[in-house]
Design a protein around this motif. Structure first.
Motif: not given
Length: 444
Positions: A112-113, A161-163, A115-116, A157
């Motif tokens: 998964y992304r 997985s948005e900000d 940073d988040t 994804s």
């Protein structure tokens, strides 16, 4: 002599309860019949009290084309009620020490992304405080609804997985994306498909043999057909590939199976009491726990507040609602296949009957009243009546009014649609959305 008196009192008390329950059953049936007559409920209801089924009955058609009546065995899409099953699977894994609620997502979903994923915890995904959005607004989502060309990882994804909208743990925002990710976490930790874990860990142990993950291409006995109710007719709703809502909303079930679910929870059959209580632990930001909304229900007879846990589900063609009063083992299950049923209002009235409280009788929706008036008395009289109405009551919200206008166009009442939007524009001159809708309707 004392034994005879006690026996007499027991017989009298039992008879009194039986009569009281029969009276409540009659009132519930009358209430639901009225909602069905008003075209606001078409489906199945099951109510239990003190853990015992008090009432179960079906109303209307499971399939209108084939004129097939509902039965209590009908299988409905239950949409977001799926979330409480996903939450249960997560808590089971926590109890098995395969997960930690306050561990970061990245530990259980390494791809998964980063940073988040390194900020969000499993608990925050459960209670919608992760900061993730709801993916409905994202570009391309509407196309994917009808036909999902993505694997689960690809879907997450692209759409989950948005900000972040806020720092995790600081606010509440309902997120289907979060519960989709929880389904992936379950798969990653167990090494099995979500549907298989669901069946093995919940459905089979509770004998919920008529529930499951919705495989829409498979043959399913007693599958109920979903419809969309418009002002003057029913139609089929837009198609949704059921792999899209996934662990956030892809289950089907029956009223009887949801009663078994209630009993499994109340009797701690598949999760210990301490971990079951975690399902109902709300945050400071909202009365949402883990797949359940939690609030107090004022018990009229004794003036004490009881704990009510509940959740609704909505997907094109279907509404579902489950509401439980924990201390009394009270359950209300409503399943509808015409979309847009006032499930909360119906549930509140059913509970009022059970707890001997007053309630308002069902009546036509505002949109139904106005459409009837337009047909019978014309647009001018309807507009005049609505002006008087909104001077004393709350009228349509802007969103509701725009929807009503387009439903009027669909019913070949374009003049009325234009008149209502024009009135709204006059009363709300800064309304951009209503003006846009008015311009579009004038060009039809």
């Amino acid at each position: 002599m004392m034994r005879i008196k006690i026996l007499f009192l027991l017989i009298f008390f039992t008879s009194f309860l039986s009569v009281a329950n029969e009276n409540k059953v009659s009132k519930i049936d009358k209430l639901l019949t009225r909602y069905h007559q008003l075209e606001q409920f078409n489906g199945v209801a099951l109510i239990s009290y003190k853990g015992k089924v008090l009432f179960k009955k079906s109303y209307g058609k499971a399939n209108f084309e084939w004129d097939i009546n509902h039965t209590i065995e009908g299988k409905f899409k239950i949409a977001s009620i799926t979330k409480q099953f996903t939450a249960m699977l997560i808590l089971q894994l926590v109890e098995q020490k395969k997960l930690k609620l306050d561990e970061k997502l990245i530990e259980y979903y390494p791809s998964y992304r980063a940073d988040t994923g390194s900020k969000i915890t499993i608990r925050q995904l459960l209670n919608h405080t992760s900061g993730l959005g709801n993916f409905f607004h994202l570009d391309g989502y509407k196309t994917v609804e009808a036909r999902n060309p993505y694997t689960l990882d690809e879907f997450i994804s692209k759409f989950c997985s948005e900000d972040l909208n806020f720092e995790p743990g600081t606010q509440f925002r309902y997120s289907n994306a979060g519960y989709t990710i929880l389904g992936k976490v379950i798969e990653h930790v167990t090494g099995k498909p979500y549907s298989e874990v669901l069946t093995q860990q919940i459905l089979k142990p509770l004998n919920m043999n008529n529930s499951g993950f919705n495989q829409q291409h498979s043959i399913l006995n007693n599958r109920v057909t979903g419809y969309k109710r418009l002002l003057n007719r029913l139609e089929h709703p837009s198609f949704i590939d059921m792999s899209v809502p996934f662990s956030a909303g892809s289950m089907y079930s029956t009223a009887i199976d949801l009663y078994r679910w209630d009993r499994g929870l109340a009797e701690y059959k598949i999760l210990s009491k301490p971990f079951t209580e975690v399902l109902y632990q709300v945050t400071e930001h909202r009365n949402y726990a883990a797949g359940w909304l939690v609030d107090n229900y004022p018990e009229a007879r004794f003036g004490k507040a009881l704990t009510r846990v509940h959740h609704g589900g909505m997907i094109p063609g279907f509404n579902a609602n489950i509401s439980r009063v924990l201390e009394d083992d009270t359950l209300v299950v409503l399943l509808d296949n015409t979309g847009g049923a006032p499930m909360t209002a119906i549930t509140e009235k059913v509970l009022s009957i059970i707890y001997d409280k007053d309630y308002e009788e069902p009546e036509l929706r505002l949109s139904q009243q106005l459409y009837k008036m337009i047909i019978e008395q014309g647009t001018s009289i309807s507009i005049a009546w609505y002006k008087t109405f909104i001077a004393q009551h709350e009228g349509f919200s802007e969103r509701q009014l725009i929807r009503f206008a387009y439903e009027l166009v669909d019913a070949n009442e374009q003049q009325a649609a234009t008149a209502f939007l024009t009135l709204h524009a006059e009363l709300n001159p800064k309304s951009i959305r209503a003006q846009k809708a008015l311009n579009e309707i004038k060009q039809i």
